[in-house]
Scaffold this active site. Structure first.
Site, short mmCIF file in Angstrom:
data_model
loop_
_atom_site.label_atom_id
_atom_site.label_comp_id
_atom_site.label_asym_id
_atom_site.label_seq_id
_atom_site.Cartn_x
_atom_site.Cartn_y
_atom_site.Cartn_z
CD1 TRP A 3 0.75 -0.37 3.11
CD2 TRP A 3 -0.56 1.41 3.44
NE1 TRP A 3 1.10 0.20 4.32
CE2 TRP A 3 0.31 1.28 4.55
CE3 TRP A 3 -1.48 2.45 3.42
CZ2 TRP A 3 0.29 2.19 5.63
CZ3 TRP A 3 -1.50 3.35 4.50
CH2 TRP A 3 -0.60 3.21 5.58
CD GLU B 17 2.77 -3.77 9.61
OE1 GLU B 17 3.94 -3.94 10.01
OE2 GLU B 17 2.42 -3.97 8.44
C1 BGC Z 1 4.99 -1.06 7.55
C2 BGC Z 1 3.92 -1.22 6.50
C3 BGC Z 1 4.58 -1.16 5.14
C4 BGC Z 1 5.72 -2.17 5.04
C5 BGC Z 1 6.49 -2.02 3.75
C6 BGC Z 1 6.06 -2.12 7.37
O1 BGC Z 1 7.06 -1.95 8.32
O2 BGC Z 1 4.43 -1.18 8.84
O3 BGC Z 1 2.97 -0.18 6.61
O4 BGC Z 1 3.63 -1.39 4.16
O5 BGC Z 1 6.62 -1.96 6.09
O6 BGC Z 1 7.09 -0.76 3.66
#
Ligand code: BGC
Length: 771
Positions: free
Chosen positions: A355, A486
């Protein structure tokens, strides 16, 4: 955090060789051209710590996932962009001793990434165990003019000896990915051929059956006189060898022209023939012309999208580094390609699409590249719509509901982590928002008729089915999700996701009305194709959008990140001992999930997207609340906080967050740049300057600015394209100077005041407001 890169406006410079920093430097000094990319591995042998990386865009392997308990809906595979044939290799022996910086004594080492001209150079003096000393000067680049072509020049001078030199200039496809789940090799040999000084190697990926032809043409000179070459070959490996005596102060020059062609672009049967044509064309131009053309092409890129910062060399270097790497990663020429979070600089995140593209990269490409480039990023998702619908079916949705993958190569979901990624359904909303953002910036409403509306219908149907009615709350709720933060998994009613879902439903209906008005025939086709029942579906979408539940905390008067967030122990980040951070390296996952700490902008991401809905007081309350709980352990986080702080006139905070994003990789803030650079967050850095410090927005089709000048700077300027106009915006302490390089005039707003800018230059005085 590290601090070894020398400050310079146009170059990234490393002086002195520290093997411990080698993998970080291999990432930082990466080169690429959108079609291929190369970590800054050494040309000659190196037995020290290294992460070999040569990547060809779009060529991936579906590695078998590693998972304990397989669950329905879990992706079949974890896709990764492959480490491909090493094309830079030179095996050099001096009287039988291998030149290897891990065993030699190295001095005068210098590595320079020349961002103005798009080249990587390296020089050093090496004293071998035998006492023989050589000086090496090497330069290479991936052409952005002929994007299947790369070139290198390697010069070695004997400083204190006469000796027998043996050099093999080779291409080697016997390579691995360090992140392979089962330590497998992914390439098999298809064909190889050697003609005069040119080697042709065709390899095929297992399972996906991509074929990549790598061709290398070598010329070797001793003191300017051409040397005879002997062909050498083994499995997946071809080379050209020269052997001769080199005397003190004599010079060996190697020129290598390389082409990498993928079966994505050509018939497999024609690969060898076309690769020959490509290398012959490169030969016709020759190394010097290719290099010159590279400089001219990069000059144009800088003309279209440079940011100049006055009075702060470190900041200047950083912003150019970010812009440079983004341009090396994605050029927009090919709608099948996208922007992996690490670009071509490492294996992490598998080179897949996240995303990140829609939420962070679109604004950058909208402003600094021709309109087609951002459009291609949207078309990429349009082409994956059928797969997104299949993906939703696998999870139990129906009637054309589309759930785009969180991680993808070809439209299929291919993540490697169930608990986090699976439930980050918010990505669907970012894809819809990018369509809105593109049209807001370009005015290209026709895009809705050609591509956008179908995507929006699929996304709206997903949200409609993903919510459920809660009799308890008398509202629609959304259960079992993971928001952008996350550090919370499987939560209920993530404010951001609920907000985005409701917005998507409304926007899909607005988009339908728009298409009906501007392209009625196309509208009917879309209705038929998607089997859209305007009456019942719009009624249902309306009902969900207007009765969505949004968690709110009365006491703090803030939007609540999710149900139950305030049950957590509320210890602010400022009270967290420094030795506990980063949490993801110091704490167990269990502890992280129970804590109140926020990995990256979540509620604030929503307030950034939909800022016009919130007054400054509301924004300020939420900003203060969430900022004090955010640990910014995703590189995507500080830029959003920087833009919001700028909007709140908190100039110091805006600058502090900007610094964190701008030099994140150059100073290796998170101690992870050795895995590869944070390419997608680099677009966020650009946003911090343009949307943050300059306060640029597009409202009602007009550019608007609310600038301020960071204290450490004496001025800054940037170039953007906007609706066919080429503009340069220059900001100093008290003036915004806009240069309209087009033949038409433009209306814009500065601190809400409307101005007409005719072709030429206009100066507008400001002071945090207009004067
Ligand atoms: C982030 C995500 C992101 C991914 C790739 C993760 O550490 O929390 O939002 O899409 O990295 O950049």
């Amino acid at each position: 955090m590290k601090n070894y890169i020398k400050a310079d406006e146009w170059n990234i410079i490393e002086e002195g060789f520290d093997p411990h920093l080698n993998k970080v430097s291999e990432s930082l000094f990466s080169i690429g051209n959108g079609r291929m990319g190369q970590r800054a591995n050494f040309e000659e042998d190196y037995t020290g710590e290294t992460l070999q990386g040569n990547y060809v865009a779009g060529v991936y392997y579906p590695d078998k996932t590693r998972v304990g308990w397989w669950k329905n809906g879990y992706p079949e595979y974890f896709a990764k962009v492959l480490n491909a044939t090493n094309w830079i290799g030179l095996h050099i022996q001096i009287d039988g001793e291998i030149l290897d910086l891990n065993t030699a004594e190295v001095s005068d080492f210098k590595r320079v990434l020349n961002m103005k001209e798009g080249t990587l150079s390296r020089q050093f003096i090496a004293k071998l165990n035998s006492g023989k000393i050589v000086k090496v000067e090497a330069l290479r680049f991936c052409s952005i003019v002929d994007d299947e072509v790369a070139a290198l020049h390697y010069r070695l001078t004997a400083l204190n000896f006469e000796g027998q030199i043996s050099i093999i200039s080779f291409i080697d496809g016997d390579v691995k990915n360090q992140d392979a789940n089962y330590d497998e090799k992914f390439w098999e040999e298809v064909a190889k051929k050697q003609e005069a000084n040119t080697d042709y190697l065709v390899l095929r990926t297992k399972k996906t059956e991509f074929e990549v032809a790598t061709v290398s043409q070598t010329t070797i000179f001793k003191n300017g006189s051409l040397q005879e070459l002997k062909a050498v070959a083994k499995e997946k490996y071809l080379g050209q060898q020269a052997s001769f005596t080199l005397s003190k102060n004599e010079v060996l020059d190697v020129y290598k022209l390389v082409a990498n062609l993928s079966s994505q672009n050509y018939d497999k049967a024609a690969l060898l023939r076309i690769s020959k044509e490509t290398i012959l064309k490169a030969e016709e131009k020759g190394f010097e012309q290719l290099k010159q053309e590279q400089a001219v092409a990069w000059a144009k890129k800088w003309e279209e999208g440079d940011i100049v910062i006055e009075g702060d060399v470190a900041a200047q270097q950083a912003i150019r580094f970010n812009i440079f790497q983004l341009n090396q990663t994605y050029t927009g020429k090919d709608a099948r390609l996208n922007i992996g979070p690490k670009g071509f600089t490492g294996e992490k995140y598998g080179g897949s699409t996240y995303w990140d593209t829609e939420a962070y990269c679109i604004p950058f490409y909208l402003s600094v590249a021709p309109q087609e480039v951002a459009k291609n990023l949207l078309v990429y998702r349009y082409k994956h719509l059928d797969r997104a619908i299949e993906n939703a079916v696998k999870l139990g949705f129906n009637h054309g509901a589309a759930l785009y993958p969180m991680v993808t190569m070809n439209g299929e979901e291919c993540h490697n982590e169930w608990e986090i990624t699976f439930e980050e359904i918010h990505r669907n909303g970012a894809i819809a928002f990018a369509i809105f953002n593109y049209i807001r910036y370009t005015g290209d409403e026709r895009h809705l008729a050609d591509y956008g509306l179908e995507v929006l219908i699929g996304i709206a149907r997903f949200w409609k089915q993903r919510v459920n009615w809660s009799a308890e709350r008398n509202k629609f709720v959304m259960l079992g999700v993971t928001g952008p933060n996350e550090y919370e998994n499987n939560i209920n009613n993530n404010w951001y996701t609920n907000k985005l879902a409701a917005w998507c439903l409304t926007y899909a209906m607005e988009a339908a009305e728009k298409v009906k008005a501007i392209a009625p025939e196309q509208y009917l086709k879309i209705v038929e194709k998607t089997n859209l029942n305007e009456f019942t579906e719009f009624r249902d979408w309306n009902s969900v959008a207007s009765q969505m539940y949004y968690p709110f905390h009365e006491g703090e008067n803030v939007f609540l990140q999710q149900d139950g967030y305030m049950d957590k122990e509320q210890i602010l980040v400022k009270d967290l001992p420094a030795d506990q951070r980063p949490l993801n390296q110091k704490w167990s996952w269990d502890r992280i999930l129970r804590s109140c700490y926020i990995k990256q902008a979540d509620v604030l991401q929503g307030m950034y997207f939909f800022e016009e809905e919130y007054d400054l007081e509301t924004l300020k309350r939420n900003f203060n609340f969430y900022e004090s709980r955010t640990v910014h352990e995703s590189s995507l986080s500080p830029c959003v906080h920087s833009i919001l702080a700028a909007k709140l006139n908190d100039e110091e905070k805006a600058y502090e967050f900007y610094l964190r994003t701008a030099r994140l990789d150059l100073d290796d803030y998170n101690n992870d740049s050795e895995d590869g650079l944070h390419i997608t967050s680099m677009a966020g850095t650009w946003m911090s300057v343009v949307e943050g410090f300059a306060g640029m927005r597009v409202r009602d089709g007009k550019l608007c600015f609310q600038p301020f000048l960071p204290k450490n700077w004496t001025g800054f300027s940037f170039t953007i394209g906007f609706r066919g106009l080429q503009l340069k915006v220059q900001i100093n302490e008290s003036e915004l100077i806009i240069r309209n390089n087009s033949s038409e005039s433009l209306e814009l707003k500065v601190f809400e005041q409307l101005y007409t800018v005719s072709p030429g230059e206009k100066t507008i005085a400001y002071k945090g407001y207009l004067v």
